[in-house]
Design an enzyme around this catalytic site. Structure first.
Site, mmCIF file in Angstrom:
data_model
loop_
_atom_site.group_PDB
_atom_site.id
_atom_site.type_symbol
_atom_site.label_atom_id
_atom_site.label_comp_id
_atom_site.label_asym_id
_atom_site.label_seq_id
_atom_site.Cartn_x
_atom_site.Cartn_y
_atom_site.Cartn_z
ATOM 1 N N CYS A 36 12.351 18.461 45.526
ATOM 2 C CA CYS A 36 12.881 17.613 46.802
ATOM 3 C C CYS A 36 11.511 17.288 47.452
ATOM 4 C CB CYS A 36 13.657 18.427 47.730
ATOM 5 S SG CYS A 36 13.948 17.933 49.092
ATOM 6 N N CYS A 39 11.501 17.613 51.341
ATOM 7 C CA CYS A 39 11.244 18.790 51.675
ATOM 8 C C CYS A 39 9.967 19.315 51.977
ATOM 9 C CB CYS A 39 12.176 19.878 50.740
ATOM 10 S SG CYS A 39 13.768 19.786 50.426
#
Length: 115
Positions: A36, A39
């Site tokens: 991700c 993230c």
């Protein structure tokens, strides 16, 4: 898992004890994954919030790929997803990375912290 410095990791096994049983303060849970990109952007924001507001907010991360039971239980479909828990119940959901100021504004209702 992309780890935010100073932020504890929880798992399917200890989610109840670390998040649902917390009564002293709200808990911000970030659902994250190694793949991700957003993230990675969020990690330093979570580290700063956790360090600066530890007295009013508990911040934890959970690896979505390694903890499917919790991901399924809360219907998490995108990373990063952040859920705020108060007294064992989810009270707010936020999807996507955001700047520290915006995150604090969204958390103000639960923490009393102003951005």
């Amino acid at each position: 898992m992309i780890h935010a410095e100073g932020v504890a990791e929880v798992t399917d096994q200890d989610f109840e004890a670390e998040v649902l049983d917390e009564r002293a303060r709200p808990v911000l849970v970030e659902f994250t994954a190694d793949w991700c990109g957003p993230c990675r952007q969020l990690a330093p924001v979570l580290s700063a919030v956790a360090a600066e507001h530890a007295d009013r907010l508990k911040v934890v991360q959970i690896d979505a790929d390694g903890n499917p039971a919790t991901v399924t239980r809360y219907g998490v479909l995108s990373m990063p997803t952040m859920l705020v828990f108060r007294d064992g119940e989810p009270v707010q959901q936020m999807v996507g990375a955001r700047a520290k100021r915006r995150l604090l504004q969204e958390l103000e209702e639960y923490t009393g912290v102003t951005a």
